[in-house]
Design an enzyme around this catalytic site. Structure first.
Site, mmCIF file in Angstrom:
data_model
loop_
_atom_site.group_PDB
_atom_site.id
_atom_site.type_symbol
_atom_site.label_atom_id
_atom_site.label_comp_id
_atom_site.label_asym_id
_atom_site.label_seq_id
_atom_site.Cartn_x
_atom_site.Cartn_y
_atom_site.Cartn_z
ATOM 1 N N SER A 127 0.839 -1.202 0.000
ATOM 2 C CA SER A 127 0.000 0.000 0.000
ATOM 3 C C SER A 127 0.868 1.245 0.000
ATOM 4 O O SER A 127 1.997 1.240 0.514
ATOM 5 C CB SER A 127 -0.854 -0.036 1.262
ATOM 6 O OG SER A 127 -1.422 1.221 1.494
ATOM 7 N N TYR A 152 -2.068 -0.663 10.797
ATOM 8 C CA TYR A 152 -2.313 -1.310 9.498
ATOM 9 C C TYR A 152 -1.175 -1.000 8.531
ATOM 10 O O TYR A 152 -0.600 -1.895 7.908
ATOM 11 C CB TYR A 152 -3.653 -0.842 8.900
ATOM 12 C CG TYR A 152 -3.753 -1.148 7.427
ATOM 13 C CD1 TYR A 152 -3.915 -2.459 6.980
ATOM 14 C CD2 TYR A 152 -3.614 -0.144 6.464
ATOM 15 C CE1 TYR A 152 -3.961 -2.753 5.621
ATOM 16 C CE2 TYR A 152 -3.667 -0.429 5.111
ATOM 17 C CZ TYR A 152 -3.841 -1.728 4.694
ATOM 18 O OH TYR A 152 -3.870 -2.031 3.354
ATOM 19 N N LYS A 156 2.094 -3.367 6.529
ATOM 20 C CA LYS A 156 2.553 -3.402 5.135
ATOM 21 C C LYS A 156 4.061 -3.121 5.063
ATOM 22 O O LYS A 156 4.798 -3.761 4.314
ATOM 23 C CB LYS A 156 1.773 -2.387 4.291
ATOM 24 C CG LYS A 156 0.302 -2.713 4.164
ATOM 25 C CD LYS A 156 0.071 -4.039 3.453
ATOM 26 C CE LYS A 156 -1.367 -4.477 3.467
ATOM 27 N NZ LYS A 156 -1.574 -5.848 2.995
HETATM 28 N N1 LIG Z 1 -8.756 -1.697 -0.755
HETATM 29 C C1 LIG Z 1 -7.791 -0.831 -0.530
HETATM 30 O O1 LIG Z 1 -8.039 0.369 -0.446
HETATM 31 C C2 LIG Z 1 -6.356 -1.269 -0.393
HETATM 32 C C3 LIG Z 1 -5.311 -0.343 -0.546
HETATM 33 C C4 LIG Z 1 -3.996 -0.773 -0.404
HETATM 34 C C5 LIG Z 1 -3.724 -2.100 -0.110
HETATM 35 N N2 LIG Z 1 -4.764 -2.974 0.036
HETATM 36 C C6 LIG Z 1 -4.444 -4.361 0.360
HETATM 37 O O2 LIG Z 1 -4.983 -5.190 -0.657
HETATM 38 C C7 LIG Z 1 -5.376 -6.446 -0.116
HETATM 39 C C8 LIG Z 1 -6.788 -6.751 -0.506
HETATM 40 O O3 LIG Z 1 -7.630 -5.703 -0.037
HETATM 41 P P1 LIG Z 1 -9.198 -5.697 -0.287
HETATM 42 O O4 LIG Z 1 -9.604 -4.279 -0.417
HETATM 43 O O5 LIG Z 1 -9.555 -6.647 -1.359
HETATM 44 O O6 LIG Z 1 -9.693 -6.216 1.137
HETATM 45 P P2 LIG Z 1 -10.849 -7.248 1.479
HETATM 46 O O7 LIG Z 1 -11.069 -7.197 2.943
HETATM 47 O O8 LIG Z 1 -12.030 -7.033 0.591
HETATM 48 O O9 LIG Z 1 -10.176 -8.622 1.060
HETATM 49 C C9 LIG Z 1 -9.276 -9.291 1.882
HETATM 50 C C10 LIG Z 1 -9.757 -10.722 1.981
HETATM 51 O O10 LIG Z 1 -8.831 -11.449 2.782
HETATM 52 C C11 LIG Z 1 -9.559 -12.277 3.650
HETATM 53 N N3 LIG Z 1 -8.699 -12.530 4.808
HETATM 54 C C12 LIG Z 1 -8.233 -11.639 5.720
HETATM 55 N N4 LIG Z 1 -7.440 -12.247 6.611
HETATM 56 C C13 LIG Z 1 -7.397 -13.559 6.252
HETATM 57 C C14 LIG Z 1 -6.746 -14.697 6.758
HETATM 58 N N5 LIG Z 1 -5.978 -14.632 7.846
HETATM 59 N N6 LIG Z 1 -6.898 -15.875 6.129
HETATM 60 C C15 LIG Z 1 -7.688 -15.975 5.023
HETATM 61 N N7 LIG Z 1 -8.328 -14.939 4.498
HETATM 62 C C16 LIG Z 1 -8.189 -13.735 5.100
HETATM 63 C C17 LIG Z 1 -10.854 -11.540 3.952
HETATM 64 O O11 LIG Z 1 -11.924 -12.406 4.301
HETATM 65 C C18 LIG Z 1 -11.123 -10.836 2.632
HETATM 66 O O12 LIG Z 1 -11.974 -11.591 1.776
HETATM 67 C C19 LIG Z 1 -5.144 -6.329 1.392
HETATM 68 O O13 LIG Z 1 -3.887 -6.893 1.693
HETATM 69 C C20 LIG Z 1 -5.124 -4.838 1.627
HETATM 70 O O14 LIG Z 1 -4.381 -4.514 2.766
HETATM 71 C C21 LIG Z 1 -6.053 -2.596 -0.119
#
Ligand SMILES: NC(=O)c1ccc[n+]([C@@H]2O[C@H](COP(=O)([O-])OP(=O)(O)OC[C@H]3O[C@@H](n4cnc5c(N)ncnc54)[C@H](O)[C@@H]3O)[C@@H](O)[C@H]2O)c1
Length: 344
Positions: A127, A152, A156
């Site tokens: 991120s 959080y 990362k």
């Molecule tokens: N959406 C954003 O704005 C954003 C920005 C930067 C980085 N990210 C990163 O991108 C990735 C995906 O984000 P997203 O927006 O799709 O989030 P999200 O919450 O929609 O998806 C993450 C998924 O991981 C699953 N999960 C979490 N912990 C788990 C575990 N221990 N075991 C199995 N499954 C698990 C959750 O059930 C969820 O379905 C994450 O790592 C997030 O930190 C997201």
């Protein structure tokens, strides 16, 4: 068939990436998601849109034994994309240990499995929060990383560091950390989008839920930042653009085009948009007025951040193609389909 394992495949970005991966008939997608922030129906949506299914194992990536069984059952996995994480900035300030435990233990376990099962290609969802409070815009990959403004963000930053130390001793694995800016929007079909089980924290689901009457009023966090209109500046990027970037990053590693065994690449549009401008774009495409107020700053937020995206173009041949109005229109289409029961 090329087997790709994605963790968090039922989540927002993971599911959109699964759809893009499945559009290649040579790719089989295996997901590991414990559904802590998603629902099993997402896997059905992915199958419906892609015309082919991804198999989801409802397994916690922090459970090393159960994770290993997935690798045992699916020999010959060639690439892993690690999306699974908890991601709510505010919640992480309130529950730091839960965030460190989930996000770091899951990463350690998946890297361990990559080494043990000889997976050569690893992509990490990082991120722009790793850049912390920045002094100079736009943010390039050379911009120094800093202690992040929230637990959080620190998961990362530490996560990237863990991968670096791991790659230095790994016999097999090459890795890319993709540093996302602000993914928003939904699949063009309107059949998949962001639908968090937990209270939404990201701007766009809060906008669409407010417009639907599910949230009485939207609060813009902070109107006194040193920006054009006082609200935070973010680099919004369409989730389908992000998904396409993952496919390209995977191909890049699999074709051995990487110069270093571990690379960092920004995924942003290169354009800063304020929260108030994003709201105006929504109001324009949806043809309605949103009920919002400008409130206090939210702990952990930085005032302005947007990317220099030239490295992604140079290395991956990727750049964002969809603008802010397209992002808002797709998110609204998805929300209306949810409201009308067309999507579940
Ligand atoms: N959406 C954003 O704005 C954003 C920005 C930067 C980085 N990210 C990163 O991108 C990735 C995906 O984000 P997203 O927006 O799709 O989030 P999200 O919450 O929609 O998806 C993450 C998924 O991981 C699953 N999960 C979490 N912990 C788990 C575990 N221990 N075991 C199995 N499954 C698990 C959750 O059930 C969820 O379905 C994450 O790592 C997030 O930190 C997201």
């Amino acid at each position: 068939m090329t087997k790709i394992l994605i963790t968090g495949g039922c989540g927002y970005i993971g599911s959109h990436t699964a759809i893009e991966l499945l559009s290649n008939p040579e790719i089989e997608v295996i997901s590991v998601d414990n559904l802590i922030n998603s629902s099993a129906q997402t896997a059905d949506r992915v199958g419906q849109i892609a015309g082919r299914n991804m198999k989801n194992y409802q397994v916690d990536v922090c459970d090393k034994e159960a994770l290993s069984e997935v690798f045992e059952e699916n020999p010959g996995i060639e690439g892993v994309i690690h999306f699974a994480a908890l991601k709510a900035v505010g919640e992480s300030v309130e529950q730091p240990l839960r965030y460190y435990q989930n996000n770091l233990l899951s990463l350690i376990n998946i890297l361990d499995c990559c080494e043990k099962y000889e997976v050569k290609n690893f992509i990490f969802s990082s991120s722009c929060t790793v850049y912390g409070e920045i002094d100079q815009l736009p943010v390039t990959e050379q911009t120094p990383t800093k202690e992040a403004a929230s637990p959080y963000g620190n998961t990362k930053l530490v996560g990237e560091r863990i991968i670096k130390d791991f790659i230095a001793i790994s016999e097999n694995v090459n890795a890319i950390a993709l540093r996302y800016f602000n993914p928003v929007g939904a699949h063009d079909s309107g059949l998949n989008g962001e639908d968090p089980i937990n209270k939404p924290n990201n701007l766009v689901p809060v906008i669409t839920r407010t417009a639907s009457g599910m949230i009485p009023q939207l609060t813009v966090f902070g109107g006194d930042y040193a920006t054009r209109d006082g609200s935070c500046v973010r680099d919004y990027i369409h989730v389908v653009d992000i998904a396409e970037a993952h496919v390209k990053a995977l191909e890049y590693l699999m074709e051995g085009k990487n110069e270093d065994r571990y690379e960092y690449i920004n995924l942003g549009s290169g354009n800063g948009v304020t929260v108030l401008e994003a709201i105006q774009a929504f109001e324009k495409v949806a043809g309605l007025e949103l009920n919002y107020v400008v409130g206090d700053r939210r702990p952990g937020d930085v005032g302005a951040i947007y990317s220099d995206s030239s490295l992604a173009k140079e290395k991956l041949g990727w750049e964002a193609r969809r603008g802010i109005e397209e992002m808002m229109a797709s998110a609204w289409k998805w929300q209306m389909n949810l409201n009308e029961g067309v999507a579940v």
